[in-house]
Design an enzyme around this catalytic site. Structure first.
Site, PDB file in Angstrom:
ATOM      1  N   MET A 107      11.346  24.390   2.139  1.00 58.98           N
ATOM      2  CA  MET A 107      10.530  23.525   1.283  1.00 58.98           C
ATOM      3  C   MET A 107      11.381  22.689   0.329  1.00 58.98           C
ATOM      4  SD  MET A 107       7.362  24.515  -1.250  1.00 58.98           S
ATOM      5  CE  MET A 107       6.378  25.284   0.029  1.00 58.98           C
TER       6      MET A 107
ATOM      7  N   ARG B 134     -11.574  -0.229  14.273  1.00 60.63           N
ATOM      8  CA  ARG B 134     -11.571   0.572  13.050  1.00 60.63           C
ATOM      9  C   ARG B 134     -12.590  -0.094  12.141  1.00 60.63           C
ATOM     10  NH1 ARG B 134      -5.368   1.667  11.270  1.00 60.63           N
ATOM     11  NH2 ARG B 134      -5.902  -0.084   9.924  1.00 60.63           N
TER      12      ARG B 134
ATOM     13  N   TYR C  94      16.018  30.592   7.095  1.00 60.94           N
ATOM     14  CA  TYR C  94      14.939  31.485   7.550  1.00 60.94           C
ATOM     15  C   TYR C  94      14.978  31.726   9.060  1.00 60.94           C
ATOM     16  CZ  TYR C  94      12.778  30.578   2.999  1.00 60.94           C
ATOM     17  OH  TYR C  94      12.524  30.478   1.659  1.00 60.94           O
TER      18      TYR C  94
ATOM     19  N   LYS D  90       0.841  -1.207   0.000  1.00 59.27           N
ATOM     20  CA  LYS D  90       0.000   0.000   0.000  1.00 59.27           C
ATOM     21  C   LYS D  90       0.871   1.251   0.000  1.00 59.27           C
ATOM     22  CE  LYS D  90      -0.259  -0.188   5.045  1.00 59.27           C
ATOM     23  NZ  LYS D  90      -1.121  -0.497   6.201  1.00 59.27           N
TER      24      LYS D  90
HETATM   25  C1  PLP Z   1      -0.509  -1.657   6.763  1.00 55.39           C
HETATM   26  C2  PLP Z   1      -1.222  -2.899   7.116  1.00 55.39           C
HETATM   27  C3  PLP Z   1      -0.518  -4.088   7.338  1.00 55.39           C
HETATM   28  C4  PLP Z   1       0.984  -4.154   7.368  1.00 55.39           C
HETATM   29  O1  PLP Z   1       1.416  -3.866   8.682  1.00 55.39           O
HETATM   30  P1  PLP Z   1       2.969  -3.768   9.005  1.00 55.39           P
HETATM   31  O2  PLP Z   1       3.023  -3.502  10.461  1.00 55.39           O
HETATM   32  O3  PLP Z   1       3.474  -2.641   8.186  1.00 55.39           O
HETATM   33  O4  PLP Z   1       3.559  -5.071   8.602  1.00 55.39           O
HETATM   34  C5  PLP Z   1      -1.243  -5.239   7.554  1.00 55.39           C
HETATM   35  N1  PLP Z   1      -2.599  -5.210   7.551  1.00 55.39           N
HETATM   36  C6  PLP Z   1      -3.305  -4.089   7.370  1.00 55.39           C
HETATM   37  C7  PLP Z   1      -4.781  -4.128   7.399  1.00 55.39           C
HETATM   38  C8  PLP Z   1      -2.640  -2.890   7.156  1.00 55.39           C
HETATM   39  O5  PLP Z   1      -3.342  -1.764   6.971  1.00 55.39           O
END
Ligand code: PLP
Length: 382
Positions: A320, A145, A272, A52
């Site tokens: 930036m 969640r 800055y 992801k």
């Molecule tokens: C991001 C995520 C993972 C991976 O978790 P890590 O701690 O990065 O290995 C697994 N399951 C879900 C649902 C996630 O959102």
């Protein structure tokens, strides 16, 4: 109108560690493979490589390919379009996505992406999309969640079994997500595993026969003894974020070069607001990346980079597009290579150091690296 052209020069390869632009994030795909293999040796479950957020900034497609080459049998992503990108790139292994809009369901189904479902309403939307086939029912075991509330679970599984019997859908998985997955203490995770086991029993009683049950993330897979689960969803560990110190290798190094070098005198301020004022004559170097590229501004007072084997502190505010380092009396020249972070094997800072300086986690450092920073892929020699 023609621009004046310089005479043709023989084609020159960039120097061994030279970089083409102002900075680049170099991803060693052999580290990704090695990290997948490390998990495969240590855990009983198959690996779902979680790619992801563009593989935590590393680049989803190359990372996914490397992970599959090393034996990952599933891919996991948050967003629907991330799953579509992997399919468009030709990745054929099963992919699970857990955040999608109803309007995206048809596209997901068309390329056989598995979707997560937490409620009867979501299930009905999935069922009414003819192309959608593979569903994973998510049970909330404590993260609070997504996921079915435990008191809705029986209704969800019975409804799912009903639709499955009609041939409208296949419940391929049952899953949950840990709330204390990166903790070394498995008390909460063990509690969640018990709840998931109960959920699986109830689902089977409703007539479902999921082929995969999955709960753990990277760290959870190492701390939680769950031989009755089939997959572990490995994100952080893929990239070498080594929460439990098992010898994972950071896959990314972020390198740049000094674009300017100059002397300033004692009493002169830098950047800055002149947060930094030199207390001696010193050499300063300009590093051409800033907070728009993902250098956390809040890290300025503690951060440093590596140049010619020496740690040079960041001085003054991170802007930036650039920040300044103090080279003292070190002989540095414009174009000198700078390592913002690497795997630490040459004494350079790591993403974990930057996270520490910024009061965050390495995940956020990696994900924050901006789109102006080109990613380059290499095969390391280690
Ligand atoms: C991001 C995520 C993972 C991976 O978790 P890590 O701690 O990065 O290995 C697994 N399951 C879900 C649902 C996630 O959102």
């Amino acid at each position: 109108m023609h621009l004046v052209q310089s005479p043709p020069r023989p084609h020159r390869r960039p120097a061994a560690r030279g970089i083409a632009g102002l900075s680049e994030a170099v991803v060693d795909l052999s580290a990704i493979r090695e990290n997948v293999r490390t998990f495969r040796q240590r855990i009983t479950q198959d690996v779902m490589a979680v790619v992801k957020a563009d593989a935590f900034g590393h680049g989803a497609v190359p990372v996914a390919r490397a992970a599959v080459e090393a034996g990952a049998t599933w891919l996991g992503v948050a967003h629907a379009d991330e799953a579509l990108q992997l399919r468009a790139a030709g990745l054929r292994v099963p992919i699970l996505t857990w955040l999608y809009d109803a309007a995206e369901l048809m596209l997901l189904g068309d390329v056989d992406v598995d979707i997560s479902v937490s409620t009867v309403a979501e299930l009905q939307r999935a069922v009414s999309t003819p192309s959608v086939h593979h569903v994973h029912l998510k049970l909330d075991t404590g993260l609070h969640r997504a996921g079915s509330a435990p008191d809705q679970w029986i209704e969800l599984t019975r409804t799912a079994a009903h639709y499955e019997a009609l041939g409208a859908v296949t419940i391929r998985g049952i899953w949950s997500h840990l709330s204390h997955g990166s903790s070394t203490d498995a008390v909460q995770s063990t509690h969640q595993l018990r709840l998931l086991r109960t959920g699986v029993r109830l689902a089977r009683r409703a007539g479902l026969r999921p082929s995969v049950v999955h709960l753990a993330n990277s760290a959870g897979a190492l701390t939680l003894d769950a031989p009755d689960t089939d997959l572990a969803r490995i994100g952080a560990g893929l990239y070498g974020i080594d929460e439990l110190g098992i010898g994972l290798r950071p896959a990314m190094r972020w390198v740049s070069k000094l674009t300017q070098v100059r002397r300033i005198r004692a009493g002169e301020g830098v950047s800055y607001g002149h947060d930094f004022v030199a207390d001696r004559h010193t050499t300063i170097g300009l590093v051409p990346v800033g907070y728009a590229d993902g250098v956390p501004r809040v890290a300025a007072r503690r951060a440093g980079v590596q140049c010619h084997g020496v740690r040079l502190p960041v001085i003054g505010r991170i802007a930036m597009d650039q920040f300044v380092v103090d080279a003292g009396d070190l002989a540095v020249e414009p174009g000198a290579p700078v390592t913002i972070f690497g795997d630490g094997s040459c004494g350079e800072p790591t993403a974990a150091d930057w996270a520490d300086w910024a009061g965050t986690i390495p995940h956020e450092i990696y994900c924050g690296i901006g789109s102006r920073v080109p990613r380059r892929y290499e095969e390391g020699t280690r």
